[in-house]
Design an enzyme around this catalytic site. Structure first.
Site, PDB file in Angstrom:
ATOM      1  N   ALA A  51       0.838  -1.206   0.000  1.00  0.00           N
ATOM      2  CA  ALA A  51       0.000   0.000   0.000  1.00  0.00           C
ATOM      3  C   ALA A  51       0.869   1.250   0.000  1.00  0.00           C
ATOM      4  O   ALA A  51       0.591   2.221  -0.720  1.00  0.00           O
ATOM      5  CB  ALA A  51      -0.928   0.003   1.211  1.00  0.00           C
ATOM      6  N   ASP A  52       1.928   1.233   0.795  1.00  0.00           N
ATOM      7  CA  ASP A  52       2.877   2.352   0.797  1.00  0.00           C
ATOM      8  C   ASP A  52       3.527   2.514  -0.567  1.00  0.00           C
ATOM      9  O   ASP A  52       3.694   3.637  -1.065  1.00  0.00           O
ATOM     10  CB  ASP A  52       3.976   2.103   1.839  1.00  0.00           C
ATOM     11  CG  ASP A  52       3.512   2.355   3.262  1.00  0.00           C
ATOM     12  OD1 ASP A  52       2.753   3.317   3.470  1.00  0.00           O
ATOM     13  OD2 ASP A  52       3.914   1.602   4.148  1.00  0.00           O
TER      14      ASP A  52
END
Length: 385
Positions: A165-166
């Site tokens: 997600a990062d």
């Protein structure tokens, strides 16, 4: 001249997403000034101590930058940041929602004051909506975006093994900033932009989202196998090692039966006559394949599938990847400096004729504070009062 030479980026960054984005900009020649808290700095500096005492996360995302330590709760610290922004092309931040505004740095007002400035904010869920103030760590966003529901085994949902997600949000921050720079070259104007981790990862969830929304069923978790294509995944060999193979069409299936399994009858077996049938009967087919592979070593299986032009891979460890023969042959590793000595760093994946990436050192906390303050007409002693 590097593509982003002459571009100055000021970044209030921490953890992974924004540091990953700005490292891409720094590798392309942008001057990235990383603003950190005095004493502690970016908390990713302390995630682990595995790289000669430094954090593996930090050295990965922070080469080629300059570090300045500023107390942004103090008036002198805020003055220093304002002066930095006077010379900046890009201002990017991933503080907690609303934190930047509470310090008096309103993105719209900054662009009004500096019309060519590009201001980018990254957050977990974006501005507005019921999740705006919700804490958003990588695992939690993986859950909210549905990734964990389709990853893992049938019994156990799992997160991805990296901060996906990062990374997704970081890549959209990087490409978004590049887009804004290109647009500014046409309009002469900066802009205010934002990236949300949920929406960035959500873009990558397109296939399973459509599959569930319009097909009426959630994609099944299939471990390391594909949920709808078979054979596509891991198979154990006689030497207890695992080989991954992937078939995409009926022609490959026929070659696989004839040349790899040495059993042409399987190609016309009614249980396996189409991909959907093979997927339905995957447990039975897996037993047949692994029974054939049981008399072969993993090297022998790889040799058979490779000669049959069947896609395949070995189950490498991370150390195997670090020593990967393809990366060595293409000279993809380069030494970079860190406060704890030289380490190997993987070159950026885009190879462009005439471009050599920066690959400069990973900075120590506040390493460039004095020289940057002098550039903007301030002294360290002023900030320490």
């Amino acid at each position: 001249m590097l593509p982003l030479e002459g571009v100055t980026v000021v970044s209030l960054e921490q953890a992974i997403a924004v540091p990953f984005a700005t490292r891409q900009l720094a590798d392309l020649g942008a001057r990235v000034i990383k603003v950190e808290r005095p004493g502690a700095g970016d908390f990713a500096r302390d995630y682990d101590t595995t790289v000669n005492g430094l954090s593996s996360h930090f050295v990965w995302c922070n080469r080629s930058k300059e570090s300045i330590a500023l107390d942004l709760k103090s008036e002198d610290g805020k003055t220093a940041l304002h002066r930095l922004l006077e010379k900046a092309d890009v201002f990017v931040q991933n503080l907690a929602p609303g934190a930047l505004e509470r310090m008096g740095f309103i993105p719209e007002e900054l662009v009004e004051k500096h019309p060519k400035l590009i201001v980018c904010s990254l957050s977990g869920y974006g501005k507005g909506g019921p999740y705006e103030q919700k804490k958003a760590y990588d695992l939690l966003v993986q859950c909210e975006a549905g990734l964990v529901s389709i990853t893992g085994t049938e019994e156990t949902p799992s997160k991805a093994g990296i901060s996906i997600a990062d990374i997704a949000a970081g890549m959209y921050t990087y490409t978004g900033i590049l887009t804004a720079i290109m647009n500014r070259s046409k309009t002469g104007k900066g802009t205010v932009m934002e990236v949300s981790m949920l929406e960035a990862l959500g873009e990558w969830m397109g296939y399973p989202a459509y599959y569930a929304a319009y097909g009426g069923n959630e994609p099944k978790r299939a471990g390391a196998s594909h949920s709808t294509i078979y054979p596509y995944g891991p198979f154990k060999c006689g030497d207890e090692k695992t080989v991954f193979i992937g078939l995409q069409n009926e022609r490959e299936w026929k070659h696989f039966c004839e040349k790899v399994l040495k059993d042409p009858s399987l190609a016309v077996d009614f249980r396996f006559e189409s991909n959907s049938k093979r997927s339905e009967n995957r447990q039975e087919l897996k037993q047949i394949i692994e029974a054939q592979f049981d008399s072969l070593t993993s090297d022998e299986v790889i040799e058979r599938v490779e000669s049959s032009k069947i896609a395949n891979a070995r189950l490498n460890t991370m150390k195997d990847f670090f020593d990967h023969p393809q990366l060595k042959a293409r000279n993809r590793w380069e030494k970079i400096a860190t406060p704890a000595g030289e380490i190997q760093a993987l070159k950026p994946p885009v190879t462009m004729a005439g471009i050599e990436y920066v690959m400069a050192p990973v900075p120590a906390l506040g390493e460039h504070t004095n020289e940057i303050l002098k550039e903007i007409g301030m002294e360290t002693s002023t900030l320490s009062r």
